[in-house]
Design a protein around this motif. Structure first.
Motif, PDB file in Angstrom:
ATOM      1  N   LYS A 151       0.835  -1.201   0.000  1.00  0.00           N
ATOM      2  CA  LYS A 151       0.000   0.000   0.000  1.00  0.00           C
ATOM      3  C   LYS A 151       0.872   1.255   0.000  1.00  0.00           C
ATOM      4  CE  LYS A 151      -3.813  -2.159   2.566  1.00  0.00           C
ATOM      5  NZ  LYS A 151      -4.676  -2.082   3.782  1.00  0.00           N
ATOM      6  N   ASP A 201      -5.636   3.544  -2.592  1.00  0.00           N
ATOM      7  CA  ASP A 201      -7.059   3.335  -2.300  1.00  0.00           C
ATOM      8  C   ASP A 201      -7.892   4.169  -3.275  1.00  0.00           C
ATOM      9  OD1 ASP A 201      -9.470   2.673  -1.112  1.00  0.00           O
ATOM     10  OD2 ASP A 201      -9.308   4.251   0.402  1.00  0.00           O
ATOM     11  N   SER A 202      -8.614   3.494  -4.163  1.00  0.00           N
ATOM     12  CA  SER A 202      -9.377   4.221  -5.183  1.00  0.00           C
ATOM     13  C   SER A 202     -10.715   3.546  -5.396  1.00  0.00           C
ATOM     14  CB  SER A 202      -8.602   4.269  -6.508  1.00  0.00           C
ATOM     15  OG  SER A 202      -9.331   4.969  -7.492  1.00  0.00           O
ATOM     16  N   GLU A 203     -11.767   4.345  -5.465  1.00  0.00           N
ATOM     17  CA  GLU A 203     -13.092   3.822  -5.762  1.00  0.00           C
ATOM     18  C   GLU A 203     -13.839   4.817  -6.629  1.00  0.00           C
ATOM     19  OE1 GLU A 203     -15.989   3.685  -2.626  1.00  0.00           O
ATOM     20  OE2 GLU A 203     -14.917   5.184  -1.438  1.00  0.00           O
ATOM     21  N   SER A 220      -9.622   3.086 -11.611  1.00  0.00           N
ATOM     22  CA  SER A 220      -9.703   2.755 -10.188  1.00  0.00           C
ATOM     23  C   SER A 220      -9.071   1.396  -9.901  1.00  0.00           C
ATOM     24  CB  SER A 220     -11.161   2.766  -9.743  1.00  0.00           C
ATOM     25  OG  SER A 220     -11.290   2.373  -8.398  1.00  0.00           O
ATOM     26  N   SER A 221      -9.331   0.431 -10.779  1.00  0.00           N
ATOM     27  CA  SER A 221      -8.781  -0.909 -10.594  1.00  0.00           C
ATOM     28  C   SER A 221      -7.254  -0.903 -10.707  1.00  0.00           C
ATOM     29  CB  SER A 221      -9.371  -1.861 -11.629  1.00  0.00           C
ATOM     30  OG  SER A 221      -8.819  -3.156 -11.509  1.00  0.00           O
ATOM     31  N   SER A 250      -5.216   7.967  -0.982  1.00  0.00           N
ATOM     32  CA  SER A 250      -6.558   7.643  -1.468  1.00  0.00           C
ATOM     33  C   SER A 250      -6.917   8.554  -2.636  1.00  0.00           C
ATOM     34  CB  SER A 250      -7.583   7.816  -0.338  1.00  0.00           C
ATOM     35  OG  SER A 250      -8.886   7.586  -0.791  1.00  0.00           O
ATOM     36  N   THR A 291      -5.871   0.705  -7.549  1.00  0.00           N
ATOM     37  CA  THR A 291      -6.053  -0.192  -6.399  1.00  0.00           C
ATOM     38  C   THR A 291      -5.007  -1.294  -6.418  1.00  0.00           C
ATOM     39  OG1 THR A 291      -8.430   0.262  -6.312  1.00  0.00           O
ATOM     40  CG2 THR A 291      -7.654  -1.763  -5.266  1.00  0.00           C
ATOM     41  N   ASP A 292      -4.774  -1.870  -7.595  1.00  0.00           N
ATOM     42  CA  ASP A 292      -3.746  -2.911  -7.720  1.00  0.00           C
ATOM     43  C   ASP A 292      -2.360  -2.373  -7.378  1.00  0.00           C
ATOM     44  OD1 ASP A 292      -5.700  -4.671  -8.500  1.00  0.00           O
ATOM     45  OD2 ASP A 292      -5.228  -4.578 -10.634  1.00  0.00           O
TER      46      ASP A 292
END
Length: 604
Positions: free
Chosen positions: A408, A447-449, A438-439, A418, A442-443
């Motif tokens: 992270k 932190d992403s949504e 976002s994916s 984030s 995140t990988d």
């Protein structure tokens, strides 16, 4: 943006581009069309042509400068001019440029003879005072076009004519392009209060007050000067009827234009348009391959592709504690695989090669092209950074104090980095773009949504308020000259740049050709002047200088460039030009062809 939108809406237009979920004119209706017996009242098979929207027409208001559910239909008001993208040819329409002298800083413009407002039988003539009001109100809201002239010194020189004083010397092609995608939709009798207040203002505070009031005003009554006039609206349909006093009314052989509210599932709408559907047109929809294949099997559905001259982007909140850092923005740009994002979007998009605001990455066959390089010198094209190096992105984060722990990315204060992305929920064909971004992040350990925001509130309450960390929008204004993209990214509104929360005086970038070099201040306003004032011979050099700044500062990251797909029914309607005719390459053929006599109802 999606809607000349917002470029369009942001520029006081109905829209610039449209995608799945909503149409650009902001309309909607569902129900029967045509005459009561199902046949055309004027001897045609269908007496009402209908376009698609998803919103409730009773919720619309009619001040297009107010971004809260505005409505101004392209058949209800006339466009200033017509531009054929493939040939770069301009035709005067609602307004003509009688004289243009960029070096001596003046232009003379006239309203088309015979154009009248829909307030009588016939209504009042559209006048030079109305044209003056158009330019003043666009100055009041700080539209990009307003950077070219001095609103306070406009003179009404005839019943239909004004003299427009330019703000310094202006490149003629930039001025011509500045009138694209705009409608003559600012009647003085409706907007005169704001015009006079702005002209009388003596301070920025007073001018800002006019802007605020104009942006928030809500008009209950529609108005127009186009070939169709408002009749009525319900929760499912807005109806307009042919306005026989319009100069081009005799080109049209059907009586009504309906705006019909239908499902938010645009794919089901386009597949149901023919042979029995109520909808005759979706101005622009980018379909998945399965939908496109089904549509091609329906002889009653006609499609055509038009250069979008824009694409989707990831704007950053440059006032944010993380993404206000140019190096963090650059790091994110390195970590996003634009090629993968474009593949997930579908066949109608290609990745932007060198993110810098230069349009021309896609051709009409949905293939990658380097036409964008015509705007810059050969050396400038080579110097632009491509943002294809994830390892550089990771290095930049470490150099700014971020660390990777347990997979992270952690901020200097020990919390995880984030990056939420706000996206309008109704723009369904945008969703794979931002979900892929976002994916990917995140990988990577960020932190992403994706946060879906109701489409009606997305622009007025979130994007245009700078109320986001990162967001979704289009990265240019539907014009190909980069001056307009630079305007969307860097033009100041009051004390901050529109949408992205930074001041023009805060722009710092590394030296030309040295992406990792020490940051240096740049004079953005001077860069604007250089491009605007350049002769055609010097325009490439001026754009090259600004493109480097855009490429390095990246207040928004251009992801991909797209082609637009127009959808029409042909079972009851004739569309005369061959598909390879240049007439199809003016936005939008559904608006232009009826006016030109190139589209009409088939005989009953």
């Amino acid at each position: 943006m999606r809607r000349a939108g917002m470029a369009g809406a942001g520029a006081g237009m109905v829209s610039i581009a449209g995608c799945g979920g909503q149409n650009d004119d902001g309309t909607t209706t569902q129900g029967t069309t045509g005459s009561s017996d199902g046949s055309g009242g004027s001897g045609v098979a269908d007496d009402s042509f209908a376009n698609y929207v998803t919103a409730n027409p009773t919720n619309w208001q009619f001040n297009h400068f107010n971004f809260t559910q505005p409505f101004s239909h392209p058949m209800q008001t006339d466009m200033l001019q017509r531009w054929v993208i493939s040939t770069n040819e301009f035709s005067d329409y609602a307004v003509s440029i009688d004289e243009f002298d960029g070096q001596n800083e003046r232009a003379v413009l006239s309203v088309r003879d015979g154009l009248t407002w829909h307030n009588g039988d016939p209504g009042d003539p559209v006048t030079g005072e109305d044209l003056m009001a158009w330019f003043v109100c666009h100055a009041a809201v700080n539209s990009t076009v307003a950077g070219l002239y001095n609103a306070n010194d406009i003179e009404v020189t005839g019943d239909r004519q004004i003299e427009l004083p330019l703000d310094g010397s202006v490149n003629e092609s930039i001025f011509r392009q500045s009138l694209n995608n705009f409608w003559l939709n600012v009647p003085y009798h409706r907007y005169g209060e704001y015009v006079e207040r702005f002209m009388d203002a003596t301070s920025d505070e007073e001018r800002n007050s006019v802007r605020t009031d104009l942006r928030s005003a809500s008009f209950d009554e529609p108005f127009g000067n186009g070939p169709f006039k408002f009749v009525s609206r319900s929760s499912n349909r807005l109806r307009m009827e042919l306005y026989e006093h319009h100069p081009d009314a005799d080109q049209i052989n059907f009586d009504y234009w309906d705006v019909i509210r239908a499902s938010t599932d645009t794919a089901s709408v386009v597949l149901g348009m023919a042979p029995e559907g109520d909808i005759d047109m979706v101005r622009n929809f980018t379909p998945p391959q399965s939908v496109l294949s089904q549509a091609k099997q329906n002889d009653g559905i006609l499609t055509n592709q038009i250069p979008a001259l824009w694409g989707q982007a990831l704007p950053f909140n440059c006032g944010h504690e993380d993404f206000g850092n140019i190096r963090v923005r650059q790091a994110i740009a390195e970590l996003i695989d634009r090629d993968l994002v474009s593949r997930n979007y579908g066949e109608f998009g290609v990745p932007v090669q060198a993110p810098s605001g230069l349009v021309g990455n896609i051709n009409g066959q949905n293939e990658q092209t380097d036409r964008w390089t015509r705007w810059v010198t050969d050396e400038g094209e080579e110097q632009l950074h491509r943002y294809q190096n994830p390892e550089r992105g990771r290095r930049l984060l470490r150099e700014e104090g971020y660390t990777k722990q347990g997979g992270k990315w952690m901020r200097p204060d020990g919390t995880q980095l984030s990056m939420p992305i706000k996206v309008p929920s109704g723009y369904t064909d945008w969703h794979p773009i931002y979900q892929t971004i976002s994916s990917l992040l995140t990988d990577e350990g960020i932190d992403s949504e994706v946060k879906m925001i109701d489409s009606t509130s997305y622009y007025p309450n979130h994007y245009l308020e700078g109320n986001y960390v990162t967001a979704a929008t289009g990265w240019t204004l539907g014009r190909d000259n980069p001056w307009y993209t630079f305007g969307q990214w860097f033009r100041p509104l009051a004390d901050k740049v529109y949408k992205m929360n930074f001041k023009p005086t805060e722009v710092e970038v590394p030296p030309v050709g040295e992406p990792d070099g020490e940051l240096q201040s740049v004079d953005v306003l001077q860069l604007f002047q250089n491009v605007r004032n350049a002769s055609e011979e010097n325009l490439q050099e001026a754009i090259t200088e600004f493109a480097w700044v855009a490429n390095q500062f990246i207040p928004m990251l251009p992801i991909l460039e797209i082609n637009d797909t127009a959808w029409m029914t042909s079972d009851d309607w004739n569309w005369e030009p061959a598909k390879d005719d240049a007439a199809w390459q003016a936005k939008w053929p559904q608006w232009w062809f009826p006016r030109m006599g190139l589209m009409n109802g088939k005989s009953n």
